[in-house]
Design a protein around this motif. Structure first.
Motif, PDB file in Angstrom:
ATOM      1  N   THR A  23      21.115  40.217 111.538  1.00  0.00           N
ATOM      2  CA  THR A  23      20.799  41.650 111.509  1.00  0.00           C
ATOM      3  C   THR A  23      19.300  41.857 111.384  1.00  0.00           C
ATOM      4  OG1 THR A  23      22.944  42.130 110.485  1.00  0.00           O
ATOM      5  CG2 THR A  23      21.247  43.820 110.310  1.00  0.00           C
ATOM      6  N   LYS A  24      18.643  41.054 110.531  1.00  0.00           N
ATOM      7  CA  LYS A  24      17.185  41.143 110.382  1.00  0.00           C
ATOM      8  C   LYS A  24      16.474  40.757 111.674  1.00  0.00           C
ATOM      9  CE  LYS A  24      16.854  40.333 105.389  1.00  0.00           C
ATOM     10  NZ  LYS A  24      16.333  39.432 104.323  1.00  0.00           N
ATOM     11  N   LYS A  26      17.521  41.082 114.674  1.00  0.00           N
ATOM     12  CA  LYS A  26      17.704  42.132 115.684  1.00  0.00           C
ATOM     13  C   LYS A  26      16.604  43.191 115.573  1.00  0.00           C
ATOM     14  CE  LYS A  26      21.090  45.511 117.373  1.00  0.00           C
ATOM     15  NZ  LYS A  26      22.430  46.124 117.160  1.00  0.00           N
ATOM     16  N   THR A  27      16.179  43.489 114.351  1.00  0.00           N
ATOM     17  CA  THR A  27      15.170  44.539 114.156  1.00  0.00           C
ATOM     18  C   THR A  27      13.749  43.985 114.116  1.00  0.00           C
ATOM     19  OG1 THR A  27      15.379  44.367 111.741  1.00  0.00           O
ATOM     20  CG2 THR A  27      16.818  45.939 112.859  1.00  0.00           C
ATOM     21  N   ARG A  28      13.599  42.671 114.131  1.00  0.00           N
ATOM     22  CA  ARG A  28      12.264  42.062 114.064  1.00  0.00           C
ATOM     23  C   ARG A  28      11.558  42.193 115.408  1.00  0.00           C
ATOM     24  NH1 ARG A  28      12.056  35.907 112.107  1.00  0.00           N
ATOM     25  NH2 ARG A  28      12.826  36.916 110.182  1.00  0.00           N
ATOM     26  N   PRO A  29      10.271  42.513 115.427  1.00  0.00           N
ATOM     27  CA  PRO A  29       9.539  42.572 116.705  1.00  0.00           C
ATOM     28  C   PRO A  29       9.516  41.220 117.398  1.00  0.00           C
ATOM     29  CG  PRO A  29       8.268  43.573 114.922  1.00  0.00           C
ATOM     30  CD  PRO A  29       9.419  42.880 114.278  1.00  0.00           C
ATOM     31  N   LYS A  97      12.496  35.995 118.542  1.00  0.00           N
ATOM     32  CA  LYS A  97      12.570  36.540 117.184  1.00  0.00           C
ATOM     33  C   LYS A  97      12.164  35.559 116.092  1.00  0.00           C
ATOM     34  CE  LYS A  97      14.280  40.483 118.618  1.00  0.00           C
ATOM     35  NZ  LYS A  97      13.535  41.773 118.490  1.00  0.00           N
TER      36      LYS A  97
END
Length: 263
Positions: A23-24, A26-29, A97
């Protein structure tokens, strides 16, 4: 492991931790595309998580984890609501990622995971890793006891919550099965993978006090220079008095069996 992941992982089961990690991600640049790559081969309970954590600690290579573990790939599919895994897209996601703008993609992979993927037509050695390391544990019975305990509890790192409580006594048949699995992976390595490896390190050596050379040499081969005092880990060994007791009991059982079989 990242410090925030370790702290955040307290109290999480293995599957919960992996889900949280994906989940982290997925949101990481996205990182800048990596141009170097590192693969660590190992057998289960040979210190590969410890080794990967130390290598990653100075921030000069990407986050090194079991990215080709089927539980990680299943979590990725769940996060993105996918029925089936497209390995090429998954690899693209992980590289973007986890390289963390270091230019180096890094992955830790057990031999059985390599074999499972190859059976599906995916040979990760075809990804042309710049550096391949193999990690082995000399004390195979201690390794087998550790694998049996982790398999029963599903606790694969000290900061994770076990899914099941361990019994005081573990069947010797389970330890024997774990030993056979380790040996099978070792034989596969010897017969198929050894020529591809640049370094071969032993758990008992790289977890010793005088261990920095086992991290320095691979980093130098990748063209990376860093202050070695920056290398560290917050992971601890999971072996304890219970493990020592199980090891001695198993060795005694083997000795007794040998004595009984003598004419």
């Amino acid at each position: 492991m990242d410090n925030d992941n370790k702290t955040g992982g307290k109290g999480l089961s293995t599957d919960e931790f992996i889900h949280q990690l994906m989940t982290k991600l997925k949101t990481r640049p996205d990182s800048t595309p990596p141009y170097r790559s590192l693969l660590i081969f190992s057998t289960p309970r040979s210190g590969s998580t410890y080794y990967s954590d130390v290598l990653s600690s100075a921030g000069q290579i990407g986050e090194c984890r079991e990215w080709f573990n089927f539980r990680y790939m299943k979590a990725y599919c769940n996060i993105f609501q996918l029925q089936d895994l497209n390995f090429d897209k998954y690899l693209e996601f992980i590289r973007a990622k986890t390289s963390n703008n270091t230019g180096t993609f890094a992955v830790n992979m057990h031999i059985d995971q390599y074999r499972q993927l190859k059976q599906q037509g995916i040979d990760v050695l075809g990804l042309s890793f710049d550096l391949v390391i193999y990690l082995e544990r000399a004390e195979k019975i201690a390794q087998a006891v550790s694998l049996a305990k982790a398999s029963l509890s599903d606790q694969w790192s000290d900061f994770l919550r076990p899914a099941r409580e361990l019994p005081e006594s573990i069947p010797h048949s389970l330890i024997t099965g774990s030993l056979a699995k380790i040996q099978e992976s070792q034989e596969f390595f010897e017969n198929n993978l050894r020529p591809h490896c640049d370094f071969h390190f032993i758990y008992e050596d790289f977890t010793s006090q005088d261990n920095l050379k086992y991290f320095e040499r691979p980093l130098e081969k990748l063209g990376l220079n860093m202050p070695l005092e920056n290398l560290h880990t917050q992971l601890s060994k999971q072996a304890d008095q219970h493990s020592e007791k199980l090891i001695e009991e198993y060795k005694q059982a083997l000795f007794n069996s040998y004595q009984e079989s003598r004419p």
